[in-house]
Design an enzyme around this catalytic site. Structure first.
Site, PDB file in Angstrom:
ATOM      1  N   HIS A  44      -4.467   2.755  -6.956  1.00 36.86           N
ATOM      2  CA  HIS A  44      -5.632   2.532  -6.109  1.00 36.86           C
ATOM      3  C   HIS A  44      -6.914   2.375  -6.935  1.00 36.86           C
ATOM      4  O   HIS A  44      -7.847   1.694  -6.501  1.00 36.86           O
ATOM      5  CB  HIS A  44      -5.777   3.641  -5.070  1.00 36.86           C
ATOM      6  CG  HIS A  44      -4.967   3.392  -3.838  1.00 36.86           C
ATOM      7  ND1 HIS A  44      -3.611   3.615  -3.783  1.00 36.86           N
ATOM      8  CD2 HIS A  44      -5.312   2.882  -2.623  1.00 36.86           C
ATOM      9  CE1 HIS A  44      -3.157   3.282  -2.587  1.00 36.86           C
ATOM     10  NE2 HIS A  44      -4.170   2.828  -1.859  1.00 36.86           N
TER      11      HIS A  44
ATOM     12  N   ASP B 205       0.831  -1.200   0.000  1.00 39.97           N
ATOM     13  CA  ASP B 205       0.000   0.000   0.000  1.00 39.97           C
ATOM     14  C   ASP B 205       0.868   1.254   0.000  1.00 39.97           C
ATOM     15  O   ASP B 205       0.623   2.207  -0.753  1.00 39.97           O
ATOM     16  CB  ASP B 205      -0.912  -0.029   1.226  1.00 39.97           C
ATOM     17  CG  ASP B 205      -2.055   0.970   1.164  1.00 39.97           C
ATOM     18  OD1 ASP B 205      -2.419   1.405   0.053  1.00 39.97           O
ATOM     19  OD2 ASP B 205      -2.605   1.300   2.230  1.00 39.97           O
TER      20      ASP B 205
ATOM     21  N   HIS C 122      -6.855  -1.173  -7.782  1.00 40.73           N
ATOM     22  CA  HIS C 122      -7.303  -1.897  -6.581  1.00 40.73           C
ATOM     23  C   HIS C 122      -8.824  -1.925  -6.515  1.00 40.73           C
ATOM     24  O   HIS C 122      -9.434  -2.972  -6.290  1.00 40.73           O
ATOM     25  CB  HIS C 122      -6.751  -1.235  -5.318  1.00 40.73           C
ATOM     26  CG  HIS C 122      -7.514  -1.608  -4.081  1.00 40.73           C
ATOM     27  ND1 HIS C 122      -8.687  -0.951  -3.710  1.00 40.73           N
ATOM     28  CD2 HIS C 122      -7.315  -2.564  -3.149  1.00 40.73           C
ATOM     29  CE1 HIS C 122      -9.161  -1.499  -2.610  1.00 40.73           C
ATOM     30  NE2 HIS C 122      -8.349  -2.477  -2.244  1.00 40.73           N
TER      31      HIS C 122
END
Length: 396
Positions: free
Chosen positions: A263, A180, A266
């Protein structure tokens, strides 16, 4: 009457938690810090974390003259769960809510605190995401698919991280947090090139960009030895550095530096059930590789990143993500969710086309396999084999 010309004001913004505390054994001081924030706290956590921390918290709160009340976390940060916890805050007359555990419990505590109109505190027991410091929550559907970001007018009043708890947790949590956090610089520099907006509003400050870069540098220097230390439940200077990078520096860096492709990918990966075995940071790592390919990063940079993250144990192929044999319809579902108009992938400094994202995502498989072979690393494993070798505890 004189003419007036509207002037466009360009703002830059940096936001941060009111206080950040990190160190071995600092959970024993939680009561002292919380007493300066509220007098009737509610602690949101799951049974596993409660068993690990309850005796320490009870004593800490006793010394601080605070009552101890736990509320069991339902497991997924949904809108309904946030509403339920907000109702519990009101029923008990609590004036501060504490998210204790992983990113899911912490995001839910923030959402509930905002709905109930009380202050909130983050106490991560793992360094698996950069959620604890931020003024936002990621809200999911009950099935675990990304639903939305929920933004707040302020950050947590306190973030407290006991690094011995982090070291005692399964190493997969720390590794996921590294995945992350590594995305923070990859995304922040892309947003900066595009002069795009940050999650804090306006453009990035130099400080926000610097924090993202420092997080990256610390992880490249310390991640591998920190992972080895946590395998033995040790707190070393490398572990302290990585916990700070994963939690504080990445948290402030993503929020005040901006999110982009990693992201968004993701979020797209959460739209299909194939990837639900992966933690947040593990899916983000697939997103980081996809973004690097999509933006045309150098072959050297991409291959170094893939090898480094593979050595850490992060997924670097579609096979590990559960998509090794997925058909085009599945991958297009991922891409469609990652490229909706409100997604952060549009913060990249170029127009993003779905077919380009699809090809970049597809390339991850052969790229990951090639780098692994060159580095002498094992071939990627499908989820069933992979998960047999890692802890099965709920991932943040």
């Amino acid at each position: 009457m004189a003419e007036t010309t509207a002037t466009l004001v360009v703002t830059r913004s940096l936001i941060a938690p009111a206080r950040y505390v990190q160190g071995r054994g600092v959970l024993a001081d939680l009561g002292r810090y919380v007493a300066a924030i509220g007098s009737t706290p509610l602690i949101l956590t799951d049974d596993v974390v409660r068993q690990m921390t309850e005796s320490t918290i009870n004593e800490s709160f006793r010394q601080a003259g605070l009552p101890t009340r736990f509320e069991e976390f339902g497991g997924t940060p949904t809108a309904a769960e946030a509403r339920r916890v907000a109702d519990a805050i009101g029923e008990h007359g609590s004036d501060v809510v504490i998210g204790l555990g992983g990113g899911s419990a912490i995001d839910t505590a923030k959402a509930a605190g905002d709905e109930a109109g009380v202050r909130w505190v983050s106490v991560p027991t793992v360094a698996s995401t950069d959620a604890p410091t931020s003024a936002l929550s990621v809200i999911y559907t009950p099935d675990g698919a990304f639903e939305s970001y929920r933004f707040y007018s302020r950050n947590p009043d306190l973030v407290l991280v006991d690094t011995q708890l982090v070291a005692n947790a399964p190493v997969r949590f720390l590794v996921a947090g590294i995945g992350d956090a590594l995305a923070t610089w990859i995304e922040a520099r892309a947003v900066q090139r595009a002069s795009g907006p940050t999650m804090a509003g306006g453009l990035a400050t130099h400080a926000g960009i610097a924090l993202a870069r420092v997080s990256w540098d610390i992880l490249w220097e310390n991640a591998l030895p920190a992972v080895e230390a946590v395998r033995q439940n040790l707190v070393t200077p490398a572990v302290e550095a990585v916990v700070e990078a994963n939690t504080l520096l990445s948290g402030m860096g993503f929020e005040s530096g901006g999110l982009a492709g990693a992201h968004a990918i993701h979020d797209g990966l959460t739209a299909v059930p194939h990837t639900h075995h992966l933690a947040h940071g593990e899916k983000v790592n697939i997103g980081s590789i996809t973004q690097l390919v999509l933006e045309g990063a150098s072959s050297t940079e991409i291959r170094e990143f893939v090898e480094f993250t593979a050595r850490l144990g992060l997924p670097t192929t579609l096979t590990e993500a559960g998509l090794g044999d997925a058909d085009e319809e599945v991958l297009r579902t991922v891409v469609a969710a990652a490229t909706v108009p409100e997604e952060t992938i549009h913060n990249l400094p170029f127009q993003v086309a779905a077919d380009d994202v699809l090809d970049a995502l597809r390339s991850v498989e052969s790229l990951g396999r090639s780098v692994r072979a060159e580095a002498g690393l094992p071939e990627p494993q499908a989820p069933e084999e992979h998960l047999a070798k890692v802890p099965t505890a709920r991932m943040a």
